[in-house]
Design an enzyme around this catalytic site. Structure first.
Site, PDB file in Angstrom:
ATOM      1  N   ASP A  33     -25.025  -7.961 -38.917  1.00 19.48           N
ATOM      2  CA  ASP A  33     -26.084  -8.369 -39.830  1.00 19.48           C
ATOM      3  C   ASP A  33     -26.556  -9.780 -39.488  1.00 19.48           C
ATOM      4  OD1 ASP A  33     -27.743  -8.614 -42.000  1.00 19.48           O
ATOM      5  OD2 ASP A  33     -26.272  -7.870 -43.433  1.00 19.48           O
ATOM      6  N   ASP A  34     -27.826  -9.926 -39.165  1.00 18.70           N
ATOM      7  CA  ASP A  34     -28.389 -11.243 -38.824  1.00 18.70           C
ATOM      8  C   ASP A  34     -27.716 -11.867 -37.594  1.00 18.70           C
ATOM      9  OD1 ASP A  34     -29.870 -10.849 -41.087  1.00 18.70           O
ATOM     10  OD2 ASP A  34     -29.207 -12.637 -42.146  1.00 18.70           O
ATOM     11  N   CYS A  71     -33.419  -6.505 -43.010  1.00 17.96           N
ATOM     12  CA  CYS A  71     -32.301  -5.588 -43.291  1.00 17.96           C
ATOM     13  C   CYS A  71     -32.690  -4.162 -43.695  1.00 17.96           C
ATOM     14  CB  CYS A  71     -31.456  -6.143 -44.417  1.00 17.96           C
ATOM     15  SG  CYS A  71     -30.823  -7.782 -44.130  1.00 17.96           S
ATOM     16  N   LYS A 125     -22.183  -2.528 -45.817  1.00 15.57           N
ATOM     17  CA  LYS A 125     -23.432  -2.787 -46.538  1.00 15.57           C
ATOM     18  C   LYS A 125     -24.397  -1.600 -46.451  1.00 15.57           C
ATOM     19  CE  LYS A 125     -27.532  -5.693 -45.736  1.00 15.57           C
ATOM     20  NZ  LYS A 125     -27.994  -7.018 -45.340  1.00 15.57           N
ATOM     21  N   HIS A 127     -27.705  -1.234 -48.686  1.00 14.76           N
ATOM     22  CA  HIS A 127     -29.040  -1.840 -48.796  1.00 14.76           C
ATOM     23  C   HIS A 127     -30.193  -0.858 -48.593  1.00 14.76           C
ATOM     24  CE1 HIS A 127     -31.494  -5.821 -48.327  1.00 14.76           C
ATOM     25  NE2 HIS A 127     -31.574  -5.272 -49.523  1.00 14.76           N
ATOM     26  N   HIS A 227     -24.468 -12.487 -42.114  1.00 14.74           N
ATOM     27  CA  HIS A 227     -25.461 -12.814 -43.138  1.00 14.74           C
ATOM     28  C   HIS A 227     -24.928 -13.908 -44.076  1.00 14.74           C
ATOM     29  CE1 HIS A 227     -28.350 -12.107 -46.369  1.00 14.74           C
ATOM     30  NE2 HIS A 227     -28.961 -11.177 -45.657  1.00 14.74           N
ATOM     31  N   ASP A 285     -28.859  -5.885 -36.878  1.00 17.59           N
ATOM     32  CA  ASP A 285     -29.916  -5.262 -37.682  1.00 17.59           C
ATOM     33  C   ASP A 285     -31.247  -5.982 -37.548  1.00 17.59           C
ATOM     34  OD1 ASP A 285     -29.209  -7.541 -39.120  1.00 17.59           O
ATOM     35  OD2 ASP A 285     -29.497  -6.590 -41.070  1.00 17.59           O
ATOM     36  N   ASN A 286     -31.188  -7.258 -37.150  1.00 18.17           N
ATOM     37  CA  ASN A 286     -32.410  -8.042 -36.898  1.00 18.17           C
ATOM     38  C   ASN A 286     -31.968  -9.338 -36.235  1.00 18.17           C
ATOM     39  OD1 ASN A 286     -32.201  -8.128 -40.343  1.00 18.17           O
ATOM     40  ND2 ASN A 286     -31.829 -10.006 -39.220  1.00 18.17           N
ATOM     41  N   LYS A 303     -35.096 -13.908 -37.613  1.00 21.38           N
ATOM     42  CA  LYS A 303     -35.148 -12.950 -38.715  1.00 21.38           C
ATOM     43  C   LYS A 303     -36.494 -13.045 -39.441  1.00 21.38           C
ATOM     44  CE  LYS A 303     -32.720 -11.593 -42.867  1.00 21.38           C
ATOM     45  NZ  LYS A 303     -31.571 -11.758 -43.739  1.00 21.38           N
TER      46      LYS A 303
END
Ligand SMILES: *[C@@H]1O[C@H](CO)[C@@H](O)[C@H](O)[C@H]1NC(C)=O
Ligand SMILES: *[C@@H]1O[C@H](CO)[C@@H](O)[C@H](O)[C@H]1NC(C)=O
Length: 513
Positions: A33-34, A71, A125, A127, A227, A285-286, A303
């Protein structure tokens, strides 16, 4: 004697089915994540990710690999294989009190793998919405779920705050915790004080140990690290003592901790004997959040950006099932997060019956046989809800079929076209390597239409829109075609009914069918 004969005949009849099943690989999909493009060891960073580096070096690095800039969109495309213009999820992410989820008529990758005979488990996660029970992971194809629903929760307390704004202009802070087992048991109190990266690794290890090896396994491990909020045990932070920038130090620390967690999970796959028939996919994810310690160097933006730093990320596939000549190889074919849906269903010997028209392509031949990617373009997004604040209304591109005030991004071959308001456009070097600063070129901002050749200019230094009007026009026509097939974005108002204080302190479903 008779009995033995019958047994022999029966087991012979059974054989073909068993044989088929044995060929279905276990699939472990790890989503960071991130995690920035630069924030993995094999991209030249000083970050310590030895496990991920080794896995990548025993597999295939995907070096022309794209995801979505934030996300929820990446997750929605991973789960559905479909662009946001087709699911109504074009705008932003899902907020804690928003009555919104991945539309329940979308078939998920977990649905299809389950149908193909897989045991399907998710840890981490989600989301993709939690306002109604039928939005939750165990109703979207997963046999089990352990994790949280929101964009992020505190790493130790599983707390999430969210402001609710009333129509009369006042607002109130809503506070709750978010950690669930199987969408039924609220387990935040039980795990409070334990860092979630470790908790998620543990849960994934439990899933693997309990797995009946006669069945193929699909494990979606969505760490939710690195994140914000940036919190990690000192043990790991000590490795980066010399990194002065606090956020940067914590991002590096969280990445190293996640790396160790991945190592624990792969060790358990080996111990249980599943490894030899396992395919591991790793993806961020990004892009990294450059305002909070992430780095996508040398790419532009981070991001939220449609620039490369927002969407071009670290990704690889690793497996003992890949032929040795591909171990340590690099694949530079165009691959997008929406492609995993048909690719994994293919690997699982499943079928795509009952899905809506997919935007993803089956990339297995691209990855396994190094054939050219069937994908020639990526629609980054068209978001009609983002206003173009700095747009110059005199722009001569306005006469085209596509309204260039709309926020949009499209990649076709080497070209990337951006229209409307584009944010997060800066290059930012990792703070631990100050020398890189001097390489930052000047750039223009706030153009309503810009065009980059991302092959010859991967850091997007030179806007070629004015020099290549023919290409701009052709790409605007393509955007117009995509836009004609778009559903309107669905982005409802927050509801106070979500307030965790009305639900025993938990963020969870508040609306009923
Ligand atoms: C604003 O509206 C909320 C919700 O109806 C209410 O609880 C609050 O007292 C109101 N505040 C004021 C200042 O009117
Ligand atoms: C990995 O496993 C070791 C040994 O059980 C444990 O001490 C460590 O905390 C684990 N690390 C993570 C990040 O889960």
């Amino acid at each position: 004697m008779m009995d033995v004969k019958i047994l022999v005949v029966l087991s012979f009849l059974k054989f073909p089915a068993v044989y088929c099943k044995d060929r279905q690989p276990h699939i472990v999909f790890i989503l960071a994540d991130d995690l920035g493009y630069y924030d993995i060891g094999y991209h030249g960073s000083r970050i310590q990710t030895p496990v991920l580096d080794k896995l990548a070096n025993q597999g295939i690095k995907l070096e022309n690999y794209y995801v979505q800039p934030i996300c929820t969109p990446t997750r929605s495309q991973l789960m559905s294989g479909r662009y946001q213009i087709h699911t109504g999820m074009q705008h932003k992410v899902i907020f804690p009190s928003q009555p919104l989820c991945l539309p329940t008529d979308e078939v998920t990758i977990a649905d299809k793998l389950k149908e193909a005979g897989y045991a399907t488990h998710m840890v981490g996660k989600w989301h993709l919405g939690h306002y109604r029970e039928d939005c939750l992971p165990t109703k979207r194809g997963f046999d089990t779920f352990f994790g949280f629903y929101n964009c992020a929760v505190d790493y130790y307390t599983y707390e999430k705050d969210s402001f609710h704004h009333f129509a009369n202009g006042t607002s109130v802070r809503l506070t709750g915790r978010d950690l669930w087992r199987n969408d039924e048991e609220f387990v935040a109190p039980k795990y409070t004080g334990q860092h979630r990266t470790k908790v998620f690794a543990n849960e994934a290890q439990k899933v693997i140990r309990k797995h009946d090896s006669d069945k193929p396994l699909f494990l979606y491990l969505s760490f939710g690290a690195v994140h914000v909020p940036l919190e990690a045990p000192n043990k790991y932070e000590e490795m980066y003592e010399d990194v002065e920038d606090y956020d940067r130090r914590l991002v590096l620390t969280l990445a190293t901790m996640m790396d160790e967690a991945v190592g624990n999970v792969t060790s358990t796959l080996r111990e249980t004997g599943l490894w030899d028939n396992t395919i591991v996919i790793f993806s961020s994810d990004n892009g990294g959040a450059t305002s909070r310690g992430g780095s996508n160097w040398p790419l532009r933006g981070g991001k939220k950006a449609y620039y490369e730093g927002g969407i071009k990320v670290a990704g690889f596939i690793s497996s003992p099932l890949l032929p040795p000549n591909l171990h340590g190889s690099t694949n530079r074919e165009l691959i997008h997060v929406s492609d995993w849906f048909p690719t994994l269903v293919h690997l699982a010997s499943g079928n795509l019956d009952g899905t809506k028209p997919l935007d993803g392509y089956n990339q297995w031949d691209t990855i396994r046989h190094q054939t050219p990617s069937p994908r020639k373009e990526i629609l980054i997004n068209i978001d009609p809800m983002i206003e173009c604040e700095k747009c110059n209304n005199d722009s001569h591109w306005q006469s085209t079929k596509f309204d260039v005030h709309l926020n949009a991004g499209l990649i076709v071959g080497s070209w990337k076209l951006l229209t409307g308001h584009q944010d997060h456009a800066y290059w930012s070097s990792p703070s631990e390597v100050p020398d890189l600063q001097s390489n930052i070129a000047s750039h223009s901002l706030g153009m309503m239409v810009s065009l980059y050749n991302i092959k010859s200019d991967p850091t997007e230094q030179t806007d070629l829109a004015e020099r290549m009007p023919g290409i701009v026009h052709r790409m605007l026509e393509k955007l117009a075609d995509y836009n004609n097939g778009a559903v309107p974005p669905y982005y409802p108002e927050n509801e106070i009914e979500a307030d965790p204080s009305r639900h025993g302190g938990a963020w969870g479903p508040w609306a009923y069918l």
